[in-house]
Enzyme design. Structure first.
Site, short mmCIF file in Angstrom:
data_model
loop_
_atom_site.label_atom_id
_atom_site.label_comp_id
_atom_site.label_asym_id
_atom_site.label_seq_id
_atom_site.Cartn_x
_atom_site.Cartn_y
_atom_site.Cartn_z
N GLU A 1 0.81 -1.21 0.00
CA GLU A 1 0.00 0.00 0.00
C GLU A 1 0.85 1.27 0.00
OE1 GLU A 1 -2.75 -0.45 3.24
OE2 GLU A 1 -3.80 -2.09 2.25
N GLU B 1 -3.91 -10.46 -0.11
CA GLU B 1 -4.70 -10.35 1.11
C GLU B 1 -6.13 -10.70 0.76
OE1 GLU B 1 -4.42 -6.70 3.33
OE2 GLU B 1 -2.26 -6.57 3.04
#
Length: 133
Positions: free
Chosen positions: A38, A119
């Site tokens: 991220e 994820e």
């Protein structure tokens, strides 16, 4: 996501990637390398990817952000020509998105890279609901 594009962060980013690879290269449990998590997507990621692939071509390199058009949680963009990842690795794709990838997007793009969710669930404390999907 300025850090991934800012030239003044190029060497610190590269240094971090180099230290990780050199430190962990002999661990048998390391099957691939990650460019981070991220952190946007920019030239600094491309530089890290290229160095890692030159130093260790035996392992894959993955970065989820390379399938995003800009920083944030916008839809994935799978047809990028500047995608520096050996694995298509979205975070939290819906079941519909996975099906669309397998039957429409991947065949249309002639995509040969594996699709692995980096994820698929996030839990804080005792909240890990909706894993039944």
């Amino acid at each position: 996501d300025m850090i991934c594009r800012e030239h003044s962060f190029s060497l610190p980013n590269l240094d971090r990637a180099q230290r990780m690879v050199v430190r962990d290269q002999n661990h048998p449990c390391v099957i691939g390398w990650s460019l981070g998590n991220e952190a946007g997507y920019g030239a600094n990621h491309a530089m890290m990817y290229n160095w890692i692939k030159t130093y260790d071509s035996s392992r894959f390199v993955q970065y989820e952000g390379s399938n995003r058009p800009v920083w944030g949680q916008l839809p994935h963009v799978y047809d990028r020509v500047d995608s520096f990842t050996d694995v298509i690795c979205p975070m939290y794709p819906s079941i519909d998105e996975i099906i669309e990838w397998a039957y429409i997007t991947a065949p249309k793009l002639n995509e040969q890279r594996p699709f692995i969710m980096c994820e698929y669930a996030h839990a804080m404390g005792n909240s890990s609901g909706s894993l039944s999907d």
